[in-house]
Design a protein around this motif. Structure first.
Motif, PDB file in Angstrom:
ATOM      1  N   GLY A   1     -39.134  27.180  25.697  1.00 42.74           N
ATOM      2  CA  GLY A   1     -39.936  27.595  24.550  1.00 42.74           C
ATOM      3  C   GLY A   1     -39.607  28.982  24.054  1.00 42.74           C
ATOM      4  O   GLY A   1     -38.996  29.802  24.759  1.00 42.74           O
ATOM      5  N   ARG A   2     -39.977  29.236  22.824  1.00 44.24           N
ATOM      6  CA  ARG A   2     -39.893  30.571  22.217  1.00 44.24           C
ATOM      7  C   ARG A   2     -41.245  30.834  21.551  1.00 44.24           C
ATOM      8  O   ARG A   2     -41.590  30.169  20.560  1.00 44.24           O
ATOM      9  CB  ARG A   2     -38.753  30.668  21.203  1.00 44.24           C
ATOM     10  CG  ARG A   2     -37.367  30.486  21.804  1.00 44.24           C
ATOM     11  CD  ARG A   2     -37.016  31.621  22.765  1.00 44.24           C
ATOM     12  NE  ARG A   2     -35.681  31.467  23.340  1.00 44.24           N
ATOM     13  CZ  ARG A   2     -35.416  30.852  24.490  1.00 44.24           C
ATOM     14  NH1 ARG A   2     -36.420  30.331  25.210  1.00 44.24           N
ATOM     15  NH2 ARG A   2     -34.180  30.759  24.932  1.00 44.24           N
ATOM     16  N   SER A   3     -41.988  31.778  22.081  1.00 42.07           N
ATOM     17  CA  SER A   3     -43.380  31.956  21.674  1.00 42.07           C
ATOM     18  C   SER A   3     -43.524  32.736  20.368  1.00 42.07           C
ATOM     19  O   SER A   3     -43.164  33.916  20.286  1.00 42.07           O
ATOM     20  CB  SER A   3     -44.162  32.675  22.773  1.00 42.07           C
ATOM     21  OG  SER A   3     -45.470  32.990  22.340  1.00 42.07           O
ATOM     22  N   ALA A   4     -44.077  32.057  19.371  1.00 44.64           N
ATOM     23  CA  ALA A   4     -44.400  32.743  18.118  1.00 44.64           C
ATOM     24  C   ALA A   4     -45.467  33.805  18.340  1.00 44.64           C
ATOM     25  O   ALA A   4     -45.468  34.852  17.676  1.00 44.64           O
ATOM     26  CB  ALA A   4     -44.866  31.727  17.079  1.00 44.64           C
ATOM     27  N   LEU A   5     -46.376  33.564  19.286  1.00 48.70           N
ATOM     28  CA  LEU A   5     -47.399  34.560  19.602  1.00 48.70           C
ATOM     29  C   LEU A   5     -46.780  35.813  20.200  1.00 48.70           C
ATOM     30  O   LEU A   5     -47.229  36.931  19.916  1.00 48.70           O
ATOM     31  CB  LEU A   5     -48.434  33.969  20.559  1.00 48.70           C
ATOM     32  CG  LEU A   5     -49.556  34.920  20.989  1.00 48.70           C
ATOM     33  CD1 LEU A   5     -50.331  35.436  19.787  1.00 48.70           C
ATOM     34  CD2 LEU A   5     -50.494  34.233  21.982  1.00 48.70           C
TER      35      LEU A   5
ATOM     36  N   ALA B   1     -42.031  25.130  20.603  1.00 52.51           N
ATOM     37  CA  ALA B   1     -43.062  24.706  21.542  1.00 52.51           C
ATOM     38  C   ALA B   1     -42.441  24.149  22.818  1.00 52.51           C
ATOM     39  O   ALA B   1     -41.360  23.543  22.798  1.00 52.51           O
ATOM     40  CB  ALA B   1     -43.957  23.649  20.901  1.00 52.51           C
ATOM     41  N   ALA B   2     -43.136  24.349  23.927  1.00 55.70           N
ATOM     42  CA  ALA B   2     -42.727  23.804  25.218  1.00 55.70           C
ATOM     43  C   ALA B   2     -43.917  23.864  26.148  1.00 55.70           C
ATOM     44  O   ALA B   2     -44.925  24.548  25.873  1.00 55.70           O
ATOM     45  CB  ALA B   2     -41.548  24.590  25.795  1.00 55.70           C
ATOM     46  N   HIS B   3     -43.832  23.161  27.285  1.00 56.97           N
ATOM     47  CA  HIS B   3     -44.886  23.230  28.287  1.00 56.97           C
ATOM     48  C   HIS B   3     -44.866  24.632  28.899  1.00 56.97           C
ATOM     49  O   HIS B   3     -43.839  25.084  29.415  1.00 56.97           O
ATOM     50  CB  HIS B   3     -44.640  22.170  29.367  1.00 56.97           C
ATOM     51  CG  HIS B   3     -45.843  21.908  30.223  1.00 56.97           C
ATOM     52  ND1 HIS B   3     -46.355  22.853  31.091  1.00 56.97           N
ATOM     53  CD2 HIS B   3     -46.633  20.807  30.348  1.00 56.97           C
ATOM     54  CE1 HIS B   3     -47.407  22.348  31.711  1.00 56.97           C
ATOM     55  NE2 HIS B   3     -47.596  21.088  31.286  1.00 56.97           N
ATOM     56  N   ALA B   4     -45.986  25.301  28.860  1.00 56.55           N
ATOM     57  CA  ALA B   4     -46.036  26.701  29.271  1.00 56.55           C
ATOM     58  C   ALA B   4     -45.833  26.899  30.760  1.00 56.55           C
ATOM     59  O   ALA B   4     -45.489  28.009  31.194  1.00 56.55           O
ATOM     60  CB  ALA B   4     -47.368  27.311  28.847  1.00 56.55           C
TER      61      ALA B   4
ATOM     62  N   VAL C   1     -49.481  25.497  26.045  1.00 56.58           N
ATOM     63  CA  VAL C   1     -48.402  25.189  25.107  1.00 56.58           C
ATOM     64  C   VAL C   1     -47.821  26.497  24.588  1.00 56.58           C
ATOM     65  O   VAL C   1     -48.557  27.352  24.076  1.00 56.58           O
ATOM     66  CB  VAL C   1     -48.906  24.346  23.916  1.00 56.58           C
ATOM     67  CG1 VAL C   1     -47.775  24.100  22.923  1.00 56.58           C
ATOM     68  CG2 VAL C   1     -49.484  23.033  24.401  1.00 56.58           C
ATOM     69  N   VAL C   2     -46.528  26.674  24.735  1.00 58.13           N
ATOM     70  CA  VAL C   2     -45.878  27.832  24.123  1.00 58.13           C
ATOM     71  C   VAL C   2     -46.046  27.707  22.611  1.00 58.13           C
ATOM     72  O   VAL C   2     -45.590  26.728  22.010  1.00 58.13           O
ATOM     73  CB  VAL C   2     -44.382  27.886  24.491  1.00 58.13           C
ATOM     74  CG1 VAL C   2     -43.693  29.036  23.745  1.00 58.13           C
ATOM     75  CG2 VAL C   2     -44.202  28.052  25.991  1.00 58.13           C
TER      76      VAL C   2
END
Length: 488
Positions: A229-233, A219-222, A269-270
């Protein structure tokens, strides 16, 4: 469903053993017994319709069926095969054949609907009986009770057994029961399913493996720090693209479908967690295994490409149907003896109103008739199929819905809570009871059915569940969770 219509007699091999006909007086007694229980069948079906409990959460539905069977003199074993809502109920009257009847009772999420002929969702209710399993379970126990009464009255030797099977809709409840050996001593299995017509089926269903792909990122600020961040989505979406390209390169007849069950909590949110839910289907279980392995590789590649990790959980897996043609002739004869249901003028008016909402128009009078045995393949899947590879198995459809109604629709929910649904359940209960009675007195037919099964599955066959050795996925209907939310 693709259906080829052939006469039942054309299905049986020359020289096949014929069932011993139950004397007419006994047949009439069985049918009268079911008629006497019809009001209770309707009450039980409606109660389970109201409960509308999804797979592995059918505590009240299962409990009601168990209670009715206990009152009727059955010995009930609850919580079998590691599933709290699964049960086996038995009435034994000396040594003889073991004939089993299946009873389902799980509902589908997102289909809550009043028993009215127009769209009327029930606010706040999360599920509905879009496949009619409320009637399924009620009619099956009614048939077993009638058979038990017949056995006692006529000193028939053997055992009538009811399997309360949870989570048919994607949870593969029967697979765990097969894997636990609960069908090893059974001579024949009878089942039925709600539908919009009456008939016996011997075609193949779809084998399938279903499961959830869970991606984990960072998670990270998008906006302020997306590079952190590394997006699970992203992992889910790259996997979906890869699988959609895969569709061109799988055997003909394969189906792959999915939904995204969790895509994150907030756009700013990432997402550190995302999940997709996949099905792979084909009539050949080997092809299903192979294609699902390729889908898993697509998930692994997506994780590598997006800097995430992925875990796969197989939540279900079933074989294709291997129905008994030998038993089909017996059940078809029983169904023709019973005949279709008759609707009242009020029920016909209700059905006419509902039919106006359907894309396919079929004659209402078709519920009064019996179709020839169906030999075509089905587009759907069922965990009954695993049973059919270890025990001679046959099933039928009964018209509980308005002709033209598709399964898993609000129209199916409405009819399943209406009196026309219960009347179709009476047809099923009578047919299963008459079929069971004939089989108890026909050892040659049971032997022929076993011989047919052994030949159909091959000499080297050894049952191995498509979902492996995992414990029952008791939480497969619970929503996916993970990740956080942001305020800005």
């Amino acid at each position: 469903m693709i259906r080829s219509l052939l006469l039942a007699t054309a299905l049986a091999a020359p020289g096949v053993a014929h069932a011993q006909a139950v004397p007419e007086a006994q047949r009439k007694a069985i049918l009268s017994d079911v008629d006497g229980r019809a009001p209770a069948l309707a009450t039980t079906a409606r109660a389970i319709w109201d409960y509308a409990e999804v797979g592995f959460q059918e505590t009240r539905s299962s409990g009601l069926l168990q209670s009715e069977l206990k009152k009727a003199g059955f010995v009930v074993s609850a919580g079998v095969a590691g599933m709290p809502t699964a049960f086996v109920a038995s009435f034994r009257n000396g040594k003889g054949p073991v004939i089993a009847v299946l009873a389902e009772f799980d509902a589908l999420p997102g289909l809550a609907q009043e028993a009215r002929p127009e769209r009327a969702p029930i606010a706040g209710k999360p599920a509905g009986h879009g496949c009619g399993h409320n009637i399924f379970g009620a009619a099956s126990i009614t048939a077993a009770m009638a058979v038990k009464d017949w056995m006692v009255a006529n000193k028939i030797q053997g055992e009538i057994r009811v399997y309360g099977t949870p989570a048919e809709e994607g949870g593969s409840g029967k697979v765990y029961m097969v894997r636990a050996g609960l069908f090893d001593d059974v001579d024949a299995v009878l089942h039925w399913h709600p539908a919009d017509q009456n008939g016996v089926a011997v075609g193949k269903s779809q084998s399938n493996i279903s499961g959830k792909f869970r991606f984990y990122g960072l998670a990270a600020h998008a906006s302020a720090a997306p590079d952190k961040g590394r997006s699970a989505l992203d992992g889910v979406e790259v996997m979906d693209v890869a699988v959609n390209f895969l569709r061109e390169h799988v055997p003909i007849g394969t189906r792959i479908h999915y939904i995204v069950t969790n895509g994150g909590q907030a756009p700013n949110v990432v997402p550190d967690f995302a999940e997709s839910y996949y099905y792979v289907r084909n009539t050949d279980p080997a092809i299903v295994r192979s294609v699902m392995e390729r889908v898993q590789k697509a998930a692994d590649g997506a994780a590598l490409a997006t800097g995430t990790t992925v875990k796969f959980e197989a939540t279900g897996g079933v074989y294709s149907m291997l129905a008994s043609k030998t038993l089909a002739t017996v059940m078809q004869r029983s169904l023709q003896t019973v005949g279709g249901e008759k609707w009242s003028p009020e029920e016909t008016q209700w059905a006419t109103a509902l039919q106006k909402t359907l894309p396919t128009q079929k004659a209402l009078e078709s519920v009064y008739t019996i179709d020839p045995i169906w030999t075509g393949d089905s587009g759907g899947s069922t965990d009954v199929s695993d049973i059919s590879w270890v025990v001679p198995t046959i099933g039928m459809n009964a018209a509980t819905w308005v002709p033209g109604t598709p399964a898993h629709s609000w129209q199916a929910v409405a009819a399943s809570g209406n009196s026309i649904g219960a009347k179709g359940g009476v047809v099923a209960a009578k047919t299963i009871a008459l079929t069971a009675a004939e089989l108890f007195d026909s050892p040659q037919v049971l032997a022929e059915a076993r011989k047919e099964l052994l030949a159909a599955r091959g000499a080297d066959f050894k049952y191995k569940a498509l979902l492996g050795d995992r414990a029952p996925a008791l939480d497969y209907r619970k929503p996916a969770s993970g990740g956080g939310t942001g305020a800005d």
